[in-house]
Design an enzyme around this catalytic site. Structure first.
Site, PDB file in Angstrom:
ATOM      1  N   GLU A 191       0.803  -1.224   0.000  1.00 43.58           N
ATOM      2  CA  GLU A 191       0.000   0.000   0.000  1.00 43.58           C
ATOM      3  C   GLU A 191       0.833   1.270   0.000  1.00 43.58           C
ATOM      4  O   GLU A 191       0.302   2.365  -0.198  1.00 43.58           O
ATOM      5  CB  GLU A 191      -0.925  -0.003   1.225  1.00 43.58           C
ATOM      6  CG  GLU A 191      -1.897  -1.171   1.229  1.00 43.58           C
ATOM      7  CD  GLU A 191      -2.562  -1.371   2.593  1.00 43.58           C
ATOM      8  OE1 GLU A 191      -2.380  -0.496   3.469  1.00 43.58           O
ATOM      9  OE2 GLU A 191      -3.241  -2.386   2.777  1.00 43.58           O
ATOM     10  N   THR A 224     -11.136   3.867   0.907  1.00 45.34           N
ATOM     11  CA  THR A 224     -11.763   5.146   1.218  1.00 45.34           C
ATOM     12  C   THR A 224     -12.275   5.143   2.653  1.00 45.34           C
ATOM     13  O   THR A 224     -13.477   5.227   2.932  1.00 45.34           O
ATOM     14  CB  THR A 224     -12.895   5.444   0.216  1.00 45.34           C
ATOM     15  OG1 THR A 224     -13.542   4.221  -0.151  1.00 45.34           O
ATOM     16  CG2 THR A 224     -12.371   6.101  -1.036  1.00 45.34           C
ATOM     17  N   TRP A 241     -14.149  -3.632   4.280  1.00 50.97           N
ATOM     18  CA  TRP A 241     -13.072  -3.971   5.216  1.00 50.97           C
ATOM     19  C   TRP A 241     -13.642  -3.828   6.628  1.00 50.97           C
ATOM     20  O   TRP A 241     -13.947  -2.744   7.065  1.00 50.97           O
ATOM     21  CB  TRP A 241     -11.874  -3.030   5.068  1.00 50.97           C
ATOM     22  CG  TRP A 241     -10.806  -3.450   6.041  1.00 50.97           C
ATOM     23  CD1 TRP A 241     -10.683  -3.064   7.352  1.00 50.97           C
ATOM     24  CD2 TRP A 241      -9.750  -4.385   5.813  1.00 50.97           C
ATOM     25  NE1 TRP A 241      -9.620  -3.682   7.945  1.00 50.97           N
ATOM     26  CE2 TRP A 241      -9.028  -4.508   7.023  1.00 50.97           C
ATOM     27  CE3 TRP A 241      -9.348  -5.147   4.717  1.00 50.97           C
ATOM     28  CZ2 TRP A 241      -7.927  -5.338   7.147  1.00 50.97           C
ATOM     29  CZ3 TRP A 241      -8.244  -5.971   4.858  1.00 50.97           C
ATOM     30  CH2 TRP A 241      -7.541  -6.064   6.056  1.00 50.97           C
TER      31      TRP A 241
END
Length: 494
Positions: free
Chosen positions: A146, A212, A364
Site C-alpha cells: 500500500e 476510502t 473492510w
C-alpha cells in the site's frame, strides 16, 4: 414490439446491476479473538460476496511469498488448513471468486521496495505467488503493497515505476491461467500521488480496491470522520479538495484515468475512536488528545468494530448524531467520541458508487460486521450493500439500533455542549487489600471479588504458593469468569 424492447431494456439494467462486485476482505487473525468476536472461515456467508479476499501472506528477504501463520493457513503439521477451507466455500457458491492478499499494514514497505527494484527478486515474487495461488485453488492475487515511496521505503520515488513493473510481470504470468490481479490502494490524493502511476497500474489490475476510510483517526489532534462521503460540518470554510472525503478521493482517481468499472469503493465495518480534551467541546473537529475506547474483541484503542459498537449503542448511554452534509453518523459519551458507519451511511455510499458506475463495493472487513446479528439481522453491512447494489428494498436495517435513552440529532458546531453520560472509569484496588487465599483457588484466570472490571491470573510460585497478577478489562467491559474473557456487562453474571 414495444413490449419486447421494454423487456430488453429491463434485462440490460438487470445485467449491469448483476455485474457489480461485492468484495469481502477476511482478516484471518479474527480466529484468535475471544467469545462472540471469534470469526472463522465457517462464519462466512458466501451468498453476500462476489469476491472473497484472504488476508494476509507476506514475503521473505528473497522476495518469495510465504505464509505468515502456517499453522492457521496450511494443513501440514496438524495445521488448520484455512486456505483449503476458504477455497472449499466455492462448493457452496460456484460463482464465488477467492483471492489471496499479500502485504498489508504490518508488512510495511521496505521489503517490497527492495524486492520490486531487483529483477531476480521480482521473479521470485511472481513465481512463488503463482505457485501458491494455483496450489491452494485461489482465483487471484491481491497486492497490498500500500505504500510505494512512503513509510519505510528503501528506494523512494523509484518505487512508483517498480510497482508498475511488478504488476506487469504478474499479469504476464497470471494471464495464461485466467487468474485475477487486484490491489488495495490508498485513496486520497496526497498519498496516491506519491505512490502510484494510476494510468499504468490500471492497465494491469482487474479491480482497484480503494481504501476510502481512515481519513481521520486518533493520529489527528482533532476529531474527524473515518469515512465521510462529502465535506461535512465544521469544514464550511475549508476548500473541498483540502478535506479528506470519499467523493474527493474517487474524483481524483477518475481524473487520473482510472476506469470507473475497475474502481471498487471501500467502506469500513469499523469506527475510529477519540479521547476528547474537553467533554463539553464535542462536535466534529473538537480537540482530541489521542485514541479513545477499544472494543472487547478487537482490543485496539482508537479502533472499534461495528459489531462491538452497535452493542455499546444498545446497552450504554450515548448521544448519536448525524452529519447531514458528510452523510455519516458519530457518537459522543463524555470524553469518548466515535466516528462510525451504519447501514444508513453505507446505503448513501453504495448509491454514490452506482451514480458513477463504479465496479462495486469493498468491505473492510467482514469479521467486524455484526455477523452474529446481536443488534438485529446478521451481516447488516453486507446485506445493505447487496440490497442497494441489486436495487432491492432497503427499508430494513437502514440505521443502527439505538436504545430509547440515546438522543439522535444533527449538530453544526464543534463547541456544542451536551449532557452525555461520562464514561465509567474504575481504579484498580490494591492487591494487598484482598487476601490472597480469597483470590487464587487454582491456576488460571479468575474474577475479582470486589470489582467486575478486573481479573487475576493465578500461577504457582517457586515455593508452591499461588500468586495472583492483576489485569483490567478495557473501559466499559466486565470480566466473564464463565467464558474467561472480557465481555459486555449485560452478558456477564457479576
Amino acid at each position: 414490439m414495444g413490449l419486447s424492447v421494454f423487456a430488453l431494456v429491463l434485462f440490460a439494467i438487470s445485467a449491469v446491476s448483476g455485474e457489480k462486485h461485492v468484495v469481502c476482505y477476511y482478516g484471518s487473525w479474527a480466529t484468535y479473538r475471544l467469545g462472540l468476536g471469534q470469526f472463522n472461515v465457517e462464519h462466512i456467508n458466501t451468498d453476500l460476496c462476489t469476491h472473497l479476499v484472504y488476508t494476509f501472506v507476506g514475503i521473505n528477504n528473497q522476495g518469495t511469498v510465504v505464509s505468515l501463520d502456517s499453522w492457521l493457513d496450511l494443513p501440514e503439521n496438524w495445521g488448520r488448513d484455512n486456505f483449503g477451507k476458504f477455497n472449499a466455500l466455492k462448493k457452496i457458491n460456484p460463482n464465488l471468486k477467492t483471492i489471496l492478499a499479500v502485504g498489508g499494514w504490518n508488512e510495511g514497505s521496505a521489503k517490497y521496495s527492495i524486492m520490486a527494484a531487483n529483477p531476480a527478486l521480482r521473479k521470485n515474487f511472481v513465481t512463488s505467488a503463482l505457485q501458491m495461488v494455483l496450489k491452494h485453488g485461489f482465483d487471484g492475487f491481491d497486492v497490498d503493497w500500500e505504500y510505494p515511496n512512503r513509510r519505510d521505503t528503501v528506494n523512494g520515488e523509484a518505487d512508483i515505476d517498480n510497482f508498475t513493473m511488478l504488476l506487469k510481470e504478474l499479469r504476464e504470468a497470471f494471464n495464461p491461467h485466467g487468474l485475477l490481479i487486484t490491489a488495495a490502494l490508498s485513496a486520497d490524493k496526497t498519498s496516491a500521488s506519491l505512490s502510484y502511476d494510476i494510468p499504468a497500474i490500471s492497465k494491469y489490475l482487474d479491480l482497484i480496491h480503494l481504501m476510502t476510510y481512515d481519513m481521520y483517526g486518533s493520529w489527528n489532534t482533532e476529531t474527524g470522520h473515518n469515512a465521510a462521503l462529502h465535506k461535512g460540518e465544521s469544514f464550511e470554510n475549508v476548500p473541498k479538495n483540502n478535506v479528506l472525503t470519499v467523493d474527493v478521493a474517487v474524483e481524483y482517481w477518475l481524473s487520473q484515468g482510472a476506469p470507473p468499472e475497475k474502481l471498487v469503493l471501500g467502506v469500513p465495518a469499523y469506527g475510529r475512536t477519540f479521547d476528547l480534551v474537553n467533554a463539553n467541546v464535542n462536535g466534529v473537529r473538537a480537540p482530541s488528545s489521542g485514541a479513545g475506547i477499544s472494543g472487547p474483541y478487537t482490543q485496539q484503542r482508537g479502533h472499534i468494530g461495528y459489531n462491538e459498537f452497535c452493542h455499546f449503542l444498545r446497552t450504554q448511554s450515548w448521544e448519536v448524531r448525524y452529519d447531514e452534509e458528510a452523510k455519516v453518523p458519530y457518537a459522543v459519551q463524555g470524553h469518548n467520541w466515535v466516528s462510525f458507519d451504519n447501514p444508513s451511511s453505507i446505503t448513501k455510499k453504495v448509491e454514490y458508487a452506482l451514480s458513477l458506475n463504479l465496479g462495486g463495493i469493498m468491505l473492510w472487513s467482514i469479521e467486524t460486521d455484526d455477523f452474529h446479528g446481536q443488534c438485529g439481522e446478521d451481516f447488516p453491512m453486507l446485506r445493505t450493500i447487496n440490497r442497494v447494489l441489486r436495487n432491492k428494498n432497503v427499508s430494513e436495517s437502514t440505521s443502527t439500533p439505538v436504545p430509547s435513552n440515546v438522543t439522535t440529532e444533527a449538530t453544526t458546531s464543534a463547541s456544542s455542549s451536551t449532557e452525555s453520560a461520562a464514561p465509567t472509569t474504575t481504579t484498580e484496588p490494591p492487591v494487598t487489600e484482598i487476601p490472597e487465599d480469597s483470590i487464587c483457588k487454582s491456576e488460571g484466570f479468575t474474577s475479582s471479588p470486589v470489582d467486575c472490571s478486573i481479573f487475576y491470573l493465578c500461577v504457582t510460585g517457586v515455593n508452591g504458593e499461588l500468586i495472583p497478577t492483576l489485569f483490567k478489562c478495557p473501559d466499559g467491559l466486565h470480566w466473564d469468569n464463565t467464558h474467561k474473557y472480557c465481555n459486555f456487562p449485560d452478558l456477564v453474571d457479576c
